[in-house]
Design a protein around this motif. Structure first.
Motif, PDB file in Angstrom:
ATOM      1  N   GLY A 171       0.780  -1.229   0.000  1.00 16.28           N
ATOM      2  CA  GLY A 171       0.000   0.000   0.000  1.00 16.28           C
ATOM      3  C   GLY A 171       0.810   1.276   0.000  1.00 16.28           C
ATOM      4  O   GLY A 171       0.231   2.377   0.000  1.00 16.28           O
ATOM      5  N   MET A 172       2.149   1.167  -0.031  1.00 23.90           N
ATOM      6  CA  MET A 172       2.977   2.364  -0.021  1.00 23.90           C
ATOM      7  C   MET A 172       2.954   3.044  -1.390  1.00 23.90           C
ATOM      8  O   MET A 172       2.793   2.392  -2.426  1.00 23.90           O
ATOM      9  N   THR A 173       3.145   4.365  -1.373  1.00 20.84           N
ATOM     10  CA  THR A 173       3.214   5.129  -2.617  1.00 20.84           C
ATOM     11  C   THR A 173       4.307   6.184  -2.503  1.00 20.84           C
ATOM     12  O   THR A 173       4.736   6.543  -1.396  1.00 20.84           O
ATOM     13  N   ALA A 174       4.751   6.673  -3.659  1.00 21.83           N
ATOM     14  CA  ALA A 174       5.614   7.852  -3.665  1.00 21.83           C
ATOM     15  C   ALA A 174       4.826   9.043  -3.134  1.00 21.83           C
ATOM     16  O   ALA A 174       3.588   9.025  -3.078  1.00 21.83           O
ATOM     17  N   HIS A 175       5.540  10.085  -2.743  1.00 26.96           N
ATOM     18  CA  HIS A 175       4.865  11.294  -2.242  1.00 26.96           C
ATOM     19  C   HIS A 175       3.968  11.857  -3.336  1.00 26.96           C
ATOM     20  O   HIS A 175       4.342  11.856  -4.521  1.00 26.96           O
ATOM     21  N   PRO A 176       2.789  12.354  -2.984  1.00 27.10           N
ATOM     22  CA  PRO A 176       1.866  12.875  -4.004  1.00 27.10           C
ATOM     23  C   PRO A 176       2.463  13.964  -4.887  1.00 27.10           C
ATOM     24  O   PRO A 176       2.073  14.112  -6.050  1.00 27.10           O
ATOM     25  N   ASP A 177       3.419  14.732  -4.346  1.00 24.51           N
ATOM     26  CA  ASP A 177       4.030  15.816  -5.116  1.00 24.51           C
ATOM     27  C   ASP A 177       5.340  15.408  -5.786  1.00 24.51           C
ATOM     28  O   ASP A 177       6.026  16.255  -6.362  1.00 24.51           O
ATOM     29  N   GLU A 178       5.672  14.114  -5.707  1.00 24.89           N
ATOM     30  CA  GLU A 178       6.931  13.652  -6.313  1.00 24.89           C
ATOM     31  C   GLU A 178       6.924  13.920  -7.812  1.00 24.89           C
ATOM     32  O   GLU A 178       5.894  13.808  -8.484  1.00 24.89           O
ATOM     33  N   ASN A 179       8.105  14.271  -8.339  1.00 22.74           N
ATOM     34  CA  ASN A 179       8.218  14.574  -9.761  1.00 22.74           C
ATOM     35  C   ASN A 179       9.581  14.125 -10.256  1.00 22.74           C
ATOM     36  O   ASN A 179      10.488  13.879  -9.467  1.00 22.74           O
ATOM     37  N   THR A 201      12.720  13.630  -4.802  1.00 20.59           N
ATOM     38  CA  THR A 201      12.587  14.535  -3.661  1.00 20.59           C
ATOM     39  C   THR A 201      12.489  13.742  -2.361  1.00 20.59           C
ATOM     40  O   THR A 201      13.095  14.096  -1.344  1.00 20.59           O
ATOM     41  N   ASP A 202      11.730  12.664  -2.391  1.00 21.19           N
ATOM     42  CA  ASP A 202      11.569  11.793  -1.225  1.00 21.19           C
ATOM     43  C   ASP A 202      11.926  10.377  -1.657  1.00 21.19           C
ATOM     44  O   ASP A 202      11.071   9.561  -1.978  1.00 21.19           O
ATOM     45  N   HIS A 203      13.230  10.111  -1.667  1.00 19.78           N
ATOM     46  CA  HIS A 203      13.691   8.798  -2.134  1.00 19.78           C
ATOM     47  C   HIS A 203      13.198   7.680  -1.225  1.00 19.78           C
ATOM     48  O   HIS A 203      12.918   6.577  -1.678  1.00 19.78           O
ATOM     49  N   ALA A 204      13.088   7.976   0.071  1.00 25.80           N
ATOM     50  CA  ALA A 204      12.638   6.951   1.019  1.00 25.80           C
ATOM     51  C   ALA A 204      11.240   6.452   0.657  1.00 25.80           C
ATOM     52  O   ALA A 204      10.970   5.248   0.672  1.00 25.80           O
ATOM     53  N   ALA A 205      10.357   7.372   0.324  1.00 19.39           N
ATOM     54  CA  ALA A 205       8.989   6.983  -0.034  1.00 19.39           C
ATOM     55  C   ALA A 205       8.975   6.163  -1.317  1.00 19.39           C
ATOM     56  O   ALA A 205       8.238   5.177  -1.434  1.00 19.39           O
ATOM     57  N   ARG A 244      10.258   2.650  -0.478  1.00 20.90           N
ATOM     58  CA  ARG A 244       9.227   1.850   0.203  1.00 20.90           C
ATOM     59  C   ARG A 244       8.156   1.387  -0.787  1.00 20.90           C
ATOM     60  O   ARG A 244       7.643   0.270  -0.667  1.00 20.90           O
ATOM     61  N   ARG A 245       7.848   2.238  -1.759  1.00 23.54           N
ATOM     62  CA  ARG A 245       6.844   1.882  -2.764  1.00 23.54           C
ATOM     63  C   ARG A 245       7.276   0.669  -3.587  1.00 23.54           C
ATOM     64  O   ARG A 245       6.466  -0.215  -3.911  1.00 23.54           O
ATOM     65  N   ILE A 246       8.566   0.599  -3.939  1.00 26.46           N
ATOM     66  CA  ILE A 246       9.019  -0.461  -4.857  1.00 26.46           C
ATOM     67  C   ILE A 246       9.595  -1.679  -4.159  1.00 26.46           C
ATOM     68  O   ILE A 246       9.797  -2.715  -4.798  1.00 26.46           O
ATOM     69  N   LEU A 247       9.844  -1.604  -2.852  1.00 21.97           N
ATOM     70  CA  LEU A 247      10.550  -2.697  -2.170  1.00 21.97           C
ATOM     71  C   LEU A 247       9.898  -4.075  -2.336  1.00 21.97           C
ATOM     72  O   LEU A 247      10.606  -5.069  -2.543  1.00 21.97           O
ATOM     73  N   PRO A 248       8.583  -4.215  -2.249  1.00 18.04           N
ATOM     74  CA  PRO A 248       8.003  -5.552  -2.401  1.00 18.04           C
ATOM     75  C   PRO A 248       8.322  -6.193  -3.752  1.00 18.04           C
ATOM     76  O   PRO A 248       8.366  -7.420  -3.853  1.00 18.04           O
ATOM     77  N   GLN A 249       8.538  -5.381  -4.774  1.00 23.31           N
ATOM     78  CA  GLN A 249       8.911  -5.903  -6.089  1.00 23.31           C
ATOM     79  C   GLN A 249      10.422  -5.904  -6.284  1.00 23.31           C
ATOM     80  O   GLN A 249      10.991  -6.828  -6.886  1.00 23.31           O
ATOM     81  N   ARG A 266      20.401   5.836  -0.018  1.00 22.01           N
ATOM     82  CA  ARG A 266      19.741   7.112  -0.256  1.00 22.01           C
ATOM     83  C   ARG A 266      18.384   7.185   0.441  1.00 22.01           C
ATOM     84  O   ARG A 266      17.925   8.261   0.818  1.00 22.01           O
ATOM     85  N   GLY A 267      17.762   6.031   0.588  1.00 25.01           N
ATOM     86  CA  GLY A 267      16.481   5.995   1.276  1.00 25.01           C
ATOM     87  C   GLY A 267      16.580   6.072   2.782  1.00 25.01           C
ATOM     88  O   GLY A 267      15.556   6.176   3.471  1.00 25.01           O
ATOM     89  N   ARG A 268      17.805   6.034   3.310  1.00 30.45           N
ATOM     90  CA  ARG A 268      18.042   6.117   4.759  1.00 30.45           C
ATOM     91  C   ARG A 268      17.131   5.163   5.531  1.00 30.45           C
ATOM     92  O   ARG A 268      16.507   5.528   6.545  1.00 30.45           O
ATOM     93  N   TRP A 269      17.103   3.922   5.080  1.00 35.86           N
ATOM     94  CA  TRP A 269      16.170   2.956   5.659  1.00 35.86           C
ATOM     95  C   TRP A 269      16.441   2.698   7.133  1.00 35.86           C
ATOM     96  O   TRP A 269      15.518   2.348   7.878  1.00 35.86           O
ATOM     97  N   GLN A 270      17.681   2.869   7.567  1.00 38.95           N
ATOM     98  CA  GLN A 270      17.994   2.603   8.973  1.00 38.95           C
ATOM     99  C   GLN A 270      17.351   3.616   9.912  1.00 38.95           C
ATOM    100  O   GLN A 270      17.283   3.384  11.120  1.00 38.95           O
ATOM    101  N   GLU A 271      16.869   4.738   9.359  1.00 39.90           N
ATOM    102  CA  GLU A 271      16.200   5.757  10.163  1.00 39.90           C
ATOM    103  C   GLU A 271      14.685   5.604  10.137  1.00 39.90           C
ATOM    104  O   GLU A 271      13.981   6.394  10.779  1.00 39.90           O
TER     105      GLU A 271
END
Length: 255
Positions: free
Chosen positions: A25-33, A70-74, A77-82, A107-112
């Motif tokens: 159910g995760m998505t990129a930020h709505p304003d991502e470009n 802009t929000d690499h973490a988001a 998270r969106r693509i990780l299951p694939q 870049r996603g700073r997953w440890q945080e």
């Protein structure tokens, strides 16, 4: 024991399933470009903002390789299951080496991330690393998985510690393969892969890897019957400057 019952493979399968559940159910930020000329179309971008839609392989690759979200973490998270199963299957298709996938994690700073998310990623990396050392049917070479995990985490320490625990024949074979892959760059005082994340200390990584190869790994290589040539090349890592390249066993590398 049947291969299907291999404990490391079972652990990895469980970790992949947990990633799928954690990041469902995760998505990129709505304003991502991103740039249509260099990354992809508006229609493709909209897919990242739509949960649980599978991306075609080229779009997935462009997404995890892009460095300007802009929000690499988001996005991660969106693509990780694939993305994670693609990595394990050896289909990530990096331009240079699997360390590129590690940069994407860094870049996603997953440890945080919150504990549940960070824990799921950490377990996936450790499960994949253990599987690469112990599963005879592991698809991706262990030395490539090691590099990916080191770049994802910013350290070689946890992965070397796990290698010390895995002392069977297959793990020893993986060690000899890795040493053979790495000795050329290490004898030239370079890390055997490119460090792509500015927060990672490549000199510290190289020093830690060399110290481990000269200590724990050298003993294992000798006891497991690795070639004398390979053992000498690892031994030479303990010599500096003229002592190294005037040694009778210097392999004649040119840099």
């Amino acid at each position: 024991m049947h291969l299907a019952d291999h404990p490391a493979r079972h652990r990895l399968s469980t970790a992949l399933s947990n990633l799928a559940v954690t990041f469902r159910g995760m998505t990129a930020h709505p304003d991502e470009n991103n740039c249509e000329c260099h990354w992809g179309s508006a229609e493709e971008l909209s897919l990242l903002k739509t949960p649980d839609v599978e991306l075609e392989p080229d779009l997935l690759r462009r997404t995890w390789q892009a460095t300007d979200w802009t929000d690499h973490a988001a996005v991660l998270r969106r693509i990780l299951p694939q993305f994670a199963p693609v990595l394990v299957a050896g289909r990530a298709d990096p331009l240079f080496g699997l360390e590129e996938a590690g940069y994407s994690f860094a870049r996603g700073r997953w440890q945080e991330w919150p504990d549940h998310g960070a824990g799921s990623v950490r377990e996936f990396l450790h499960a994949w690393w253990e599987d690469s050392l112990t599963d005879p049917d592991a698809v991706v070479p262990a030395h490539q998985v090691f590099v990916m995990c080191a770049e994802a985490s910013g350290s070689v320490g946890p992965w070397l510690a796990e290698w010390e625990k895995q002392t069977g024949y297959l793990s020893d074979q993986r060690l000899a393969e890795a040493a053979a892959e790495w000795e050329y760059e290490l004898l030239g005082d370079s890390l055997p892969w490119s460090v792509g994340w500015y927060e990672h200390d490549k000199e510290e990584m190289r020093a830690d890897l060399v110290a481990w190869l000269l200590g724990h790994a050298a003993v294992r290589l000798r006891e497991s019957g690795a070639s004398a040539e390979l053992q000498h090349r690892i031994r030479l890592l303990g010599l500096a400057d003229e002592d190294r390249w005037t040694d009778p066993h210097w392999p004649g590398h040119r840099y």
